[in-house]
Write a protein that holds these residues in place. Structure first.
Motif, PDB file in Angstrom:
ATOM      1  N   ALA A  10       0.797  -1.228   0.000  1.00  0.00           N
ATOM      2  CA  ALA A  10       0.000   0.000   0.000  1.00  0.00           C
ATOM      3  C   ALA A  10       0.828   1.276   0.000  1.00  0.00           C
ATOM      4  O   ALA A  10       0.300   2.361  -0.217  1.00  0.00           O
ATOM      5  CB  ALA A  10      -0.959   0.002   1.189  1.00  0.00           C
ATOM      6  N   GLY A  11       2.102   1.179   0.269  1.00  0.00           N
ATOM      7  CA  GLY A  11       2.934   2.382   0.298  1.00  0.00           C
ATOM      8  C   GLY A  11       4.328   2.046   0.765  1.00  0.00           C
ATOM      9  O   GLY A  11       4.656   0.868   0.965  1.00  0.00           O
ATOM     10  N   PRO A  12       5.180   3.032   0.961  1.00  0.00           N
ATOM     11  CA  PRO A  12       6.526   2.785   1.460  1.00  0.00           C
ATOM     12  C   PRO A  12       6.482   1.952   2.737  1.00  0.00           C
ATOM     13  O   PRO A  12       5.712   2.242   3.646  1.00  0.00           O
ATOM     14  CB  PRO A  12       7.073   4.195   1.731  1.00  0.00           C
ATOM     15  CG  PRO A  12       6.283   5.078   0.816  1.00  0.00           C
ATOM     16  CD  PRO A  12       4.910   4.473   0.765  1.00  0.00           C
ATOM     17  N   LEU A  13       7.298   0.897   2.779  1.00  0.00           N
ATOM     18  CA  LEU A  13       7.268  -0.031   3.912  1.00  0.00           C
ATOM     19  C   LEU A  13       8.455   0.202   4.838  1.00  0.00           C
ATOM     20  O   LEU A  13       9.598   0.261   4.401  1.00  0.00           O
ATOM     21  CB  LEU A  13       7.284  -1.470   3.396  1.00  0.00           C
ATOM     22  CG  LEU A  13       7.074  -2.573   4.441  1.00  0.00           C
ATOM     23  CD1 LEU A  13       5.670  -2.483   5.032  1.00  0.00           C
ATOM     24  CD2 LEU A  13       7.288  -3.945   3.804  1.00  0.00           C
ATOM     25  N   THR A  16       7.431  -4.184  14.108  1.00  0.00           N
ATOM     26  CA  THR A  16       6.151  -3.595  13.738  1.00  0.00           C
ATOM     27  C   THR A  16       6.387  -2.911  12.403  1.00  0.00           C
ATOM     28  O   THR A  16       7.292  -2.085  12.275  1.00  0.00           O
ATOM     29  CB  THR A  16       5.686  -2.568  14.781  1.00  0.00           C
ATOM     30  OG1 THR A  16       5.594  -3.205  16.059  1.00  0.00           O
ATOM     31  CG2 THR A  16       4.326  -1.988  14.401  1.00  0.00           C
ATOM     32  N   CYS A  17       5.596  -3.272  11.413  1.00  0.00           N
ATOM     33  CA  CYS A  17       5.814  -2.743  10.065  1.00  0.00           C
ATOM     34  C   CYS A  17       4.716  -1.748   9.693  1.00  0.00           C
ATOM     35  O   CYS A  17       3.540  -1.942  10.018  1.00  0.00           O
ATOM     36  CB  CYS A  17       5.869  -3.871   9.040  1.00  0.00           C
ATOM     37  SG  CYS A  17       7.303  -4.961   9.241  1.00  0.00           S
ATOM     38  N   TYR A  18       5.137  -0.713   9.004  1.00  0.00           N
ATOM     39  CA  TYR A  18       4.228   0.359   8.596  1.00  0.00           C
ATOM     40  C   TYR A  18       4.282   0.523   7.085  1.00  0.00           C
ATOM     41  O   TYR A  18       5.366   0.633   6.503  1.00  0.00           O
ATOM     42  CB  TYR A  18       4.629   1.675   9.263  1.00  0.00           C
ATOM     43  CG  TYR A  18       4.639   1.624  10.775  1.00  0.00           C
ATOM     44  CD1 TYR A  18       3.525   2.028  11.506  1.00  0.00           C
ATOM     45  CD2 TYR A  18       5.762   1.163  11.463  1.00  0.00           C
ATOM     46  CE1 TYR A  18       3.531   1.976  12.893  1.00  0.00           C
ATOM     47  CE2 TYR A  18       5.774   1.105  12.856  1.00  0.00           C
ATOM     48  CZ  TYR A  18       4.657   1.516  13.560  1.00  0.00           C
ATOM     49  OH  TYR A  18       4.666   1.465  14.932  1.00  0.00           O
ATOM     50  N   ALA A  19       3.124   0.506   6.450  1.00  0.00           N
ATOM     51  CA  ALA A  19       3.014   0.758   5.014  1.00  0.00           C
ATOM     52  C   ALA A  19       2.307   2.089   4.843  1.00  0.00           C
ATOM     53  O   ALA A  19       1.163   2.253   5.282  1.00  0.00           O
ATOM     54  CB  ALA A  19       2.229  -0.353   4.321  1.00  0.00           C
ATOM     55  N   ASN A  20       3.023   3.034   4.275  1.00  0.00           N
ATOM     56  CA  ASN A  20       2.478   4.380   4.119  1.00  0.00           C
ATOM     57  C   ASN A  20       2.065   4.956   5.480  1.00  0.00           C
ATOM     58  O   ASN A  20       1.079   5.687   5.588  1.00  0.00           O
ATOM     59  CB  ASN A  20       1.293   4.369   3.155  1.00  0.00           C
ATOM     60  CG  ASN A  20       1.095   5.701   2.463  1.00  0.00           C
ATOM     61  OD1 ASN A  20       2.023   6.498   2.337  1.00  0.00           O
ATOM     62  ND2 ASN A  20      -0.118   5.964   2.021  1.00  0.00           N
TER      63      ASN A  20
END
Length: 226
Positions: A84-87, A103-107
Motif C-alpha cells: 500500500a505504500g513505502p514499507l 512492527t511494520c508500517y506501510a504508508n
C-alpha cells in the motif's frame, strides 16, 4: 542549427530518465511475503511482532460452514497491505529462529494492527498484548476468520505436531517429526504444518535427517522454507 541538436537533446533527456529510473529501482526495497505474519524485506526475514496468523496449510470454516483457505487468505491480505505504500519495519529484537521481530508500517499505517483488525490474524497474547483491542473489535464485527470457525494458529501447530509424532511418520524418531530435506534450494526443514510436509521424503544416505525442534534444525544449518 536548432534542428540539428534536437535529436541529441532528446537522447540526453532519455538517458537521464533511464538513469533516474534505475536509481529508483535500486533504491526500492525488495519485498516477499512468506505467510500472514512473516515477510522478507531486502533479504532480511521479519516476523510481525505481536500477531499470529493462520499457517499457509491451515483451513477454516465460513459462517455457512464452507471450508476456506484462511492461511493463504492471510498471506494475500499481508501482500496487499504491505504494497500500500513505502514499507518501514521497526524493531531490533530477534526471535529464536533468527528472525527480526518488528512492527511494520506501510504508508505510515501499522500493518500488524491491520492484519488483526481485518480478521486475518490473532493477537499473540503469549508474547504481546499490543493488539488485543484490535482482535476484540474484529471478533465483534465478525471480520475475516472470526466470521466463522477458526482454530488458533498455535493450537493448529500443536495438533499437527502431535499427530506427526504419534504417526511415527516414515520412521521418524518419536517427538522428532521435522524433516530435514536437501534439494537444489539447499538444506530446508519442514515442520508438520508446512504445506509440503506430506510429500517430502527423507533419505539419510543423502545426509537428510529428522529434527526434534526448529532450533535444532537451524543450529545444524537447515533453514525454513520460503
Amino acid at each position: 542549427m536548432i534542428q540539428r541538436f534536437k535529436p541529441l537533446r532528446a537522447a540526453v533527456l532519455l538517458g537521464l530518465a533511464e538513469i533516474a529510473f534505475l536509481a529508483m529501482a535500486q533504491a526500492a526495497p525488495s519485498l516477499r511475503v512468506v505467510d500472514g505474519d512473516t515477510l522478507v524485506l531486502d533479504g532480511e526475514t521479519i516476523r510481525l511482532n505481536g500477531i499470529d496468523a493462520p499457517e499457509i496449510a491451515q483451513t477454516c470454516r465460513s459462517a455457512r460452514g464452507r471450508e476456506t483457505r484462511c492461511g493463504k487468505d492471510a498471506k494475500a491480505a499481508l501482500e496487499k497491505l504491505a504494497a500500500a505504500g513505502p514499507l518501514e519495519c521497526k524493531g531490533t529484537e530477534l526471535d529464536g529462529y533468527g528472525r527480526r521481530l518488528a512492527t511494520c508500517y506501510a504508508n505510515g499505517r501499522d500493518i500488524n494492527a491491520q492484519m488483526v483488525r481485518l480478521g486475518h490474524a490473532f493477537a499473540f497474547r503469549k508474547y504481546s498484548l499490543a493488539y488485543v483491542k484490535e482482535e476484540e473489535l474484529a471478533r465483534k464485527d465478525h471480520a475475516g476468520v472470526f466470521a466463522g470457525t477458526v482454530q488458533a494458529p498455535w493450537e493448529f501447530r500443536a495438533r499437527k505436531w502431535q499427530v506427526a509424532s504419534q504417526a511415527n511418520n516414515q520412521a521418524a524418531p518419536r517427538d522428532c517429526p521435522i524433516k530435514g530435506n536437501i534439494s537444489s534450494n539447499g538444506k530446508i526443514y519442514h515442520t508438520p504444518w508446512s504445506p509440503s510436509y506430506g510429500r517430502t521424503r527423507i533419505d539419510p544416505s543423502r545426509g537428510e535427517r529428522w529434527f526434534c525442534s526448529e532450533d535444532e534444525a537451524i543450529a545444524a544449518g537447515w533453514r525454513a522454507p520460503g
